[in-house]
Design an enzyme around this catalytic site. Structure first.
Site, PDB file in Angstrom:
ATOM      1  N   ALA A   1       0.832  -1.207   0.000  1.00 20.11           N
ATOM      2  CA  ALA A   1       0.000   0.000   0.000  1.00 20.11           C
ATOM      3  C   ALA A   1       0.862   1.251   0.000  1.00 20.11           C
ATOM      4  O   ALA A   1       0.601   2.201  -0.747  1.00 20.11           O
ATOM      5  CB  ALA A   1      -0.922  -0.011   1.217  1.00 20.11           C
ATOM      6  N   TYR A   2       1.898   1.265   0.836  1.00 20.37           N
ATOM      7  CA  TYR A   2       2.738   2.458   0.961  1.00 20.37           C
ATOM      8  C   TYR A   2       3.481   2.749  -0.338  1.00 20.37           C
ATOM      9  O   TYR A   2       3.519   3.894  -0.799  1.00 20.37           O
ATOM     10  CB  TYR A   2       3.719   2.263   2.112  1.00 20.37           C
ATOM     11  CG  TYR A   2       4.445   3.525   2.522  1.00 20.37           C
ATOM     12  CD1 TYR A   2       3.781   4.548   3.190  1.00 20.37           C
ATOM     13  CD2 TYR A   2       5.799   3.689   2.254  1.00 20.37           C
ATOM     14  CE1 TYR A   2       4.439   5.705   3.574  1.00 20.37           C
ATOM     15  CE2 TYR A   2       6.470   4.843   2.630  1.00 20.37           C
ATOM     16  CZ  TYR A   2       5.788   5.845   3.293  1.00 20.37           C
ATOM     17  OH  TYR A   2       6.459   6.989   3.665  1.00 20.37           O
TER      18      TYR A   2
END
Length: 278
Positions: free
Chosen positions: A157-158
């Protein structure tokens, strides 16, 4: 002045994520440089408000705006109000962001979506809002990450969000030529901010091994290097020798970089297996 500003210290600066970490250090520094500032975050304590306002000199404005950066309407409203109260920004820095680290199959949809909303959409909302007010000679700086250039274990996600931030910066750097506005992408490695210290409590061992390669920076020297790059209006700012070498290797020798990553990952997995953590 402490820094050699290419076009002079900003008369007015907007900074998100200004209640802690790099954003707060930058806010303090800009006030010391004589800039009026509009500071944005989810919340500011009364103590911090008083401290930052007391640091300003007569004629300097230090204003605070609280919002969730993933809320487009709130971002645009706050930026519009700040531009009317403090002035159009000569420098706008987006330092707001969150981190969710977990192997890809363990990230639920809500968590993934929240990281994208804050880090990527929040960057878009802030950039579009400040560019409505920024004049020729202005400067937009977006904090991305080395995770916006290189993938890392448990950072699905990051990395997705930060690769998007670097993409926005690359596009705006081209589009803003006509308007005479500079754009900087800031790509730090790990910095010991409150967000990172919280992550370490549950950090995956493989992630820890990969992060050790470029090394860790303390907030004050990291902010110092970042501000020197911003003052010089560099298109990309990477703080520290080891992070720079890591990105150079990944860019010029991608095969070698992938080989090193594989060795680090397999080594970390073997350690986990031997310790019974796998």
């Amino acid at each position: 002045m402490r820094y050699r500003w290419k076009h002079g210290a900003p008369r007015c600066a907007f900074v998100t994520g200004a209640a802690s970490g790099l954003g707060l250090i930058v806010a303090r520094t800009l006030i010391a440089e004589g800039s009026s500032v509009a500071l944005f975050d989810l919340r500011f304590s009364q103590e911090l408000r008083g401290d930052l306002q007391a640091a300003g000199k007569p004629g300097q404005k230090v204003e605070f705006y609280e919002f969730d950066i993933s809320d487009r309407g709130a971002v645009h409203t706050a930026v519009d109000v700040a531009a009317a109260a403090v002035g159009p920004p000569d420098l706008a820095l987006n330092a707001a962001g969150i981190l969710l680290a977990a192997p890809y199959g363990q990230i639920d949809d809500d968590g993934f979506r929240k990281v994208i909303e804050v880090n990527l959409l929040g960057t878009h909302y802030f950039a579009s809002a400040v560019l409505n007010h920024m004049q020729r000679g202005g400067h937009l700086a977006l904090i991305a990450s080395m995770a916006g250039k290189i993938g890392n274990y448990a950072y699905g996600a990051y990395c997705a969000s930060k690769f998007g931030v670097t993409g926005i910066a690359e596009v705006l750097r081209v589009e803003m030529i006509e308007r005479g506005i500079d754009v900087t992408a800031i790509c730090p490695a790990e910095i010991e901010t409150p967000m990172v210290l919280t992550e370490r409590e549950t950090m995956h061992p493989v992630t820890r091994e990969l992060k050790a390669f470029p090394g860790v920076l303390q907030p004050e020297p990291a902010a110092e290097m970042m501000l020197r790059g911003i003052a010089a209006r560099k298109p990309v700012v990477v703080m520290g020798l080891r992070p720079k070498l890591t990105l150079v290797m990944a860019s010029l020798f991608p095969g070698a970089a992938r080989w090193v990553t594989r060795q680090l990952v397999t080594g970390a997995l073997r350690k986990m297996k031997r310790s019974g953590a796998g």
